[in-house]
Design a protein around this motif. Structure first.
Motif, short mmCIF file in Angstrom:
data_model
loop_
_atom_site.label_atom_id
_atom_site.label_comp_id
_atom_site.label_asym_id
_atom_site.label_seq_id
_atom_site.Cartn_x
_atom_site.Cartn_y
_atom_site.Cartn_z
N THR A 187 -10.76 17.44 -5.95
CA THR A 187 -9.76 16.67 -5.23
C THR A 187 -8.35 17.17 -5.54
N GLN A 188 -7.49 17.01 -4.57
CA GLN A 188 -6.11 17.45 -4.67
C GLN A 188 -5.19 16.24 -4.79
N ALA A 189 -3.91 16.48 -4.82
CA ALA A 189 -2.90 15.44 -4.97
C ALA A 189 -2.94 14.47 -3.79
N PHE A 190 -2.55 13.24 -4.08
CA PHE A 190 -2.42 12.22 -3.04
C PHE A 190 -1.20 12.55 -2.19
N PRO A 191 -1.14 11.99 -0.97
CA PRO A 191 0.06 12.19 -0.15
C PRO A 191 1.30 11.67 -0.90
N GLU A 192 2.42 12.29 -0.64
CA GLU A 192 3.67 11.88 -1.28
C GLU A 192 4.00 10.44 -0.92
N ILE A 193 4.52 9.70 -1.89
CA ILE A 193 4.93 8.32 -1.66
C ILE A 193 6.34 8.33 -1.11
N ILE A 194 6.51 7.72 0.05
CA ILE A 194 7.81 7.66 0.71
C ILE A 194 8.45 6.33 0.29
N GLU A 195 9.68 6.38 -0.17
CA GLU A 195 10.39 5.19 -0.63
C GLU A 195 11.26 4.64 0.50
N PRO A 196 11.45 3.34 0.61
CA PRO A 196 10.72 2.32 -0.14
C PRO A 196 9.27 2.27 0.36
N HIS A 197 8.37 2.08 -0.55
CA HIS A 197 6.93 2.13 -0.23
C HIS A 197 6.50 0.77 0.32
N ASN A 198 6.89 0.51 1.59
CA ASN A 198 6.53 -0.77 2.20
C ASN A 198 5.09 -0.72 2.73
N PRO A 199 4.50 -1.87 3.07
CA PRO A 199 3.09 -1.89 3.49
C PRO A 199 2.77 -0.98 4.67
N GLU A 200 3.66 -0.88 5.63
CA GLU A 200 3.40 -0.04 6.80
C GLU A 200 3.34 1.44 6.41
N SER A 250 0.10 6.27 5.06
CA SER A 250 -0.22 7.33 4.09
C SER A 250 -1.69 7.35 3.73
N GLY A 251 -2.45 6.35 4.20
CA GLY A 251 -3.88 6.31 3.91
C GLY A 251 -4.24 5.45 2.71
N ASP A 252 -3.25 4.74 2.16
CA ASP A 252 -3.53 3.85 1.04
C ASP A 252 -4.37 2.67 1.50
N VAL A 253 -5.18 2.14 0.59
CA VAL A 253 -5.79 0.83 0.79
C VAL A 253 -4.69 -0.14 0.42
N VAL A 254 -4.30 -1.01 1.34
CA VAL A 254 -3.17 -1.91 1.13
C VAL A 254 -3.69 -3.33 0.96
N VAL A 255 -3.32 -3.96 -0.16
CA VAL A 255 -3.68 -5.35 -0.43
C VAL A 255 -2.38 -6.14 -0.34
N LEU A 256 -2.32 -7.01 0.69
CA LEU A 256 -1.09 -7.76 0.97
C LEU A 256 -1.45 -9.22 1.20
N HIS A 257 -1.20 -10.04 0.20
CA HIS A 257 -1.40 -11.49 0.30
C HIS A 257 -2.79 -11.86 0.81
N GLY A 258 -3.81 -11.26 0.23
CA GLY A 258 -5.19 -11.58 0.58
C GLY A 258 -5.76 -10.75 1.72
N ASP A 259 -4.92 -10.03 2.43
CA ASP A 259 -5.36 -9.17 3.53
C ASP A 259 -5.52 -7.74 3.00
N ILE A 260 -6.56 -7.04 3.45
CA ILE A 260 -6.75 -5.65 3.04
C ILE A 260 -6.71 -4.76 4.27
N ARG A 261 -5.85 -3.76 4.23
CA ARG A 261 -5.74 -2.77 5.30
C ARG A 261 -6.38 -1.47 4.82
N ASN A 262 -6.93 -0.71 5.73
CA ASN A 262 -7.65 0.54 5.40
C ASN A 262 -8.84 0.25 4.50
#
Length: 157
Positions: free
Chosen positions: A31-44, A49-61
């Motif tokens: 495996t290689q490096a994760f995609p670069e984190i763009i600041e500010p790292h908001n949920p969208e 970026s392909g992250d699994v996003v956990v936002l107030h009980g909701d899971i994206r990706n």
């Protein structure tokens, strides 16, 4: 002339084959490096970026999490980045890299207002399982970690 054309054709085939590889895995399966984190790292941005996003009980990706868990079960290399957001909106980022036998965990809560400003914490763990809280909620937790303090938890929906 014929020899030059043959060499040119081979070079083009090699270049084309290299471009077709998955950007997160090299030819050896490492495996290689994760995609670069763009600041500010908001949920969208995290979701894009392909992250699994956990936002107030909701899971994206969530499909990326499901794939990671299936690969761990099959002992196949994989990686996933989970970004959880606090009520205040702070991002807590956990990168998990599974090499087929252990999970390397990198935990970063430096973007959280109440988080640590001491940088990232890394640990190596033997596995991942579900656990039930006293309130009856089910979470994923890392197990068999070298360091006793492992902050990873992710709600199971």
């Amino acid at each position: 002339m014929r020899k030059s054309m043959l060499i040119l054709s081979l070079a083009l085939m090699l270049l084309t084959a290299c471009e077709a590889n998955d950007p997160t895995t090299d030819a050896s399966g490492i495996t290689q490096a994760f995609p670069e984190i763009i600041e500010p790292h908001n949920p969208e941005q995290a979701e894009q970026s392909g992250d699994v996003v956990v936002l107030h009980g909701d899971i994206r990706n969530e499909d990326k999490w499901d794939t990671f868990m299936k690969n761990v079960k099959k002992k196949q290399q994989d990686q996933v980045r989970v970004t959880m957001y606090t009520i205040e909106g702070g991002a807590i980022i956990q990168e998990l890299i599974y090499d087929g036998s252990a999970i390397q965990s990198t935990y970063d809560n430096s973007r959280d207002l109440y988080g640590s400003k001491h940088g990232m914490k890394t640990d190596t763990c033997k596995g991942i399982r579900t656990m039930k809280s006293e309130q009856g909620r089910i979470f994923y937790v890392l197990t068999g970690c070298e360091k006793e303090e492992n902050p990873f938890w992710m709600p199971k929906l």
